[in-house]
Design a protein around this motif. Structure first.
Motif, PDB file in Angstrom:
ATOM      1  N   SER A 117       0.860  -1.179   0.000  1.00  0.00           N
ATOM      2  CA  SER A 117       0.000   0.000   0.000  1.00  0.00           C
ATOM      3  C   SER A 117       0.900   1.233   0.000  1.00  0.00           C
ATOM      4  N   THR A 149      -5.608  -0.944  -0.909  1.00  0.00           N
ATOM      5  CA  THR A 149      -5.810   0.488  -0.706  1.00  0.00           C
ATOM      6  C   THR A 149      -6.952   0.710   0.282  1.00  0.00           C
ATOM      7  N   GLY A 165      -4.863   6.016  -1.123  1.00  0.00           N
ATOM      8  CA  GLY A 165      -3.971   5.952   0.027  1.00  0.00           C
ATOM      9  C   GLY A 165      -4.063   7.248   0.808  1.00  0.00           C
TER      10      GLY A 165
END
Length: 206
Positions: A117, A149, A165
């Motif tokens: 991520s 995400t 994000g």
């Protein structure tokens, strides 16, 4: 017995915004039961450039104790969260240089089947935040990684508005990391740990 999720939070930060978000993510992940390594990408800029910006120089001096990331940290981790400020809509050279050292692990298949991520910040509103994360995630696809995400999986995500994000706008320290960004970081960190734990359990049972 299930082992804790091993998370590497690897970031580059010049003046401290990304470092603050990285620390928040790491602390939340630890509260969620993860074993965490908080790591920075090595600095590539010449000392003269760093010293020309008081905020940059101060942050560099304040974070000398943060370990520099190595490929071994990626191999150790079950999940990796990368952080970078925007650089013309792309990730910073320092983080990209670190990613470019991972070719050996990639060739051995050791970057695959991990959770990844990312998070970012910019000096202006929008400022290339989403394109920076998308550029970062190109590498994850090449790794054979599993991208996790935050999406809009929690109501607080509608406040910060970035499903790719955690992101923040901070123009030279005028707007330090706030509660909105911290809430977004909480959602992202907890989601990464939850999905990684489930993924590990599924692999162990297969």
């Amino acid at each position: 017995m299930t082992t804790p999720v091993k998370l590497a939070v690897i970031y580059y930060s010049s003046t401290g915004t990304i470092a603050a978000i990285a620390k928040e993510l790491a602390q939340i992940a630890e509260k969620a039961g993860a074993e965490v390594r908080l790591l920075k990408a090595a600095e590539l800029a010449p000392q003269a450039a760093i010293e020309s910006n008081p905020a940059w120089a101060a942050h560099a001096a304040a974070t000398t104790d943060v370990p520099v990331a190595t490929p071994d940290d990626i191999e150790w981790a079950d999940a990796v969260v990368f952080g970078s400020p925007t650089r013309f809509g792309n990730i910073a050279a320092q983080l990209k240089q670190f990613i470019d050292t991972l070719g050996g692990l990639w060739a051995q298949g050791k970057l695959a089947n991990k959770i990844y991520s990312g998070f970012t910040s910019s000096a202006t509103t929008h400022g290339g935040q989403e394109s920076t994360l998308l550029a970062l995630y190109n590498s994850v696809h090449h790794f054979g990684g599993i991208l996790v995400t935050p999406g809009y999986t929690d109501a607080v995500k509608f406040a910060d508005g970035n499903p790719y994000g955690t992101s923040h706008v901070d123009a030279q320290g005028v707007n330090p990391v706030d509660d909105t960004t911290r809430a977004a970081a909480r959602v992202q960190a907890e989601r990464v740990i939850k999905i990684t734990a489930a993924f590990k359990a599924g692999l162990a049972a297969s």
